[in-house]
Enzyme design. Structure first.
Site, PDB file in Angstrom:
ATOM      1  N   HIS A 180       1.008  -1.230  -0.053  1.00  0.00           N
ATOM      2  CA  HIS A 180       0.013  -0.032   0.074  1.00  0.00           C
ATOM      3  C   HIS A 180       0.976   1.402  -0.133  1.00  0.00           C
ATOM      4  O   HIS A 180       1.733   1.683   0.843  1.00  0.00           O
ATOM      5  CB  HIS A 180      -0.975  -0.063   1.287  1.00  0.00           C
ATOM      6  N   CYS A 181       0.714   1.953  -0.986  1.00  0.00           N
ATOM      7  CA  CYS A 181       1.532   3.172  -1.147  1.00  0.00           C
ATOM      8  C   CYS A 181       0.945   4.307  -0.698  1.00  0.00           C
ATOM      9  O   CYS A 181       0.091   4.699  -1.141  1.00  0.00           O
ATOM     10  CB  CYS A 181       1.903   3.334  -2.717  1.00  0.00           C
ATOM     11  N   ILE A 182       1.514   5.135   0.571  1.00  0.00           N
ATOM     12  CA  ILE A 182       0.776   6.188   0.969  1.00  0.00           C
ATOM     13  C   ILE A 182       1.072   7.445   0.188  1.00  0.00           C
ATOM     14  O   ILE A 182       0.164   8.255   0.409  1.00  0.00           O
ATOM     15  CB  ILE A 182       1.162   6.368   2.697  1.00  0.00           C
TER      16      ILE A 182
END
Ligand SMILES: *[C@@H]1O[C@H](CO)[C@@H](O)[C@H](O)[C@H]1NC(C)=O
Ligand SMILES: [Zn+2]
Ligand SMILES: [Zn+2]
Length: 348
Positions: A180-182
């Site tokens: 999950h890329c913030i």
């Protein structure tokens, strides 16, 4: 502002960026979290309860919930760099006869990067849904090492396809889950890994182009000033040639904002180049970061008894074992750029 103040601000900003970008990969045991828990442990007894609670709340909001904070931060940093480039460097470069073609490169790259960034944010990464799950189950066989058949996600209540993982931030299972890329507030999975890779490479190219043009401009400024051939009289009345430190200090005092921006851009370039190469390597060997972490035992109970994410249980992982199946570099890349689509079952 004197040299030392400026330099202190510079160091603080760079360190803050390091800390933020360490979190980039969105993995649980990032250096940032290790550092945070260490600081919390050491200073815990001396800090008031409200401060502890609010910092925990902020950490939770930033890293364990979906939100656009990092997208805004990204746009803010980018605007600052481009504003500086446009208002100062551009003019100096024109004076130094840099062609308009080379000066337009950063703007073209900005347009390219923005489109990939947008696609990363908007594209569905490959959510496992009730309708599609039957087709999604057929895409990859279970390897029985990292992914076992017949396991259901307790939250989504659907059978987990091989290579998928439940994202706690988005609260959904994602096919060929990477991480999950913030920074894009989205998962990176089967359907958007290609945009993510292109996005990383275009950010690197952008930072590289700006750094080269700015570095070239500063080099010309130094050569023109004749500083390299100059000398100064030290406190004992001796004549000393000006060293590189002298030149750096001169540049810092003459073009403080430009040097500051160049330092930041060079830093981003090296950091992201490393990160992009890592992801490119993973793409070449047909592995996701999730599988890479898992197969190295990062989330293994033996290493992190507090790990709450999926971990590789059982014996301590054998690092020599290959957990990926590569059918050749080109085929692996092909799978990233033309991801297999789940065959939809006809709705009746
Ligand atoms: C990639 O690995 C998976 C298993 O993890 C395998 O099923 C798939 O065929 C591989 N793809 C390529 C292009 O090698
Ligand atoms: Zn799930
Ligand atoms: Zn997610």
């Amino acid at each position: 502002m004197d040299f030392l103040t400026l330099f202190a601000i510079y160091v603080v900003v760079v360190l803050t960026c390091i800390v933020l970008i360490c979190k980039y990969s969105g993995q649980q045991q990032s250096p940032f979290h290790v550092l945070f828990s260490y600081v919390a442990k050491v200073f815990g007894p001396f800090t008031p309860k409200w401060l502890q609670r609010s910092s925990q709340w902020i950490m939770h909001r930033l890293f364990h919930q979906r939100g656009n904070v990092f997208i805004y931060l990204h746009i803010l940093l980018e605007s600052a760099v481009y504003a500086e480039f446009t208002y100062e460097v551009f003019g100096y470069c024109r004076e130094m006869d840099t062609t308009l073609t080379s000066l337009s490169v950063p703007y073209v790259l900005l347009a390219v990067k923005t489109s990939f960034f947008y696609l990363c944010i908007k594209r569905d990464p490959g959510t496992v849904t009730k309708k599609k799950v039957a087709g999604q189950l057929l895409i990859y066989p279970y390897d029985k090492k990292l992914f076992h058949p017949g396991v259901s996600c307790p939250t989504c209540q659907l059978v987990k396809p091989a290579r998928s993982k439940h994202c706690r931030l988005c609260n959904r299972c994602v096919q060929r889950f990477d991480h999950h890329c913030i920074w894009v507030n989205n998962c990176i999975g089967a359907q958007n890994t290609r945009y993510f890779l292109l996005y990383l490479f275009s950010v690197c190219a952008m930072a590289g182009a700006i750094a080269l043009l700015t570095g070239d401009m500063l080099l010309h400024a130094v050569l023109r000033s004749g500083l390299l051939r100059a000398s100064y009289i030290d406190e004992y009345g001796q004549q000393q040639p000006t060293g590189p430190l002298f030149v750096v200090q001169h540049l810092f005092l003459t073009f403080p904002r430009i040097v500051f921006m160049l330092g930041f851009v060079v830093f981003v370039f090296f950091l992201l180049a490393g990160y992009a190469l890592f992801h490119f390597y993973l793409a070449l060997v047909n592995q996701t970061s999730n599988e890479w972490y898992k197969s190295r035992g990062y989330f293994c109970q033996h290493c992190h008894p507090s790990a709450t994410v999926d971990h590789l249980c059982g014996p301590v992982p054998d690092h020599s074992k290959r957990y990926y199946y590569s059918r050749g570099l080109l085929k692996n890349l092909g799978e990233i750029f033309f991801p297999p689509q789940p065959v939809r079952k006809k709705d009746n």
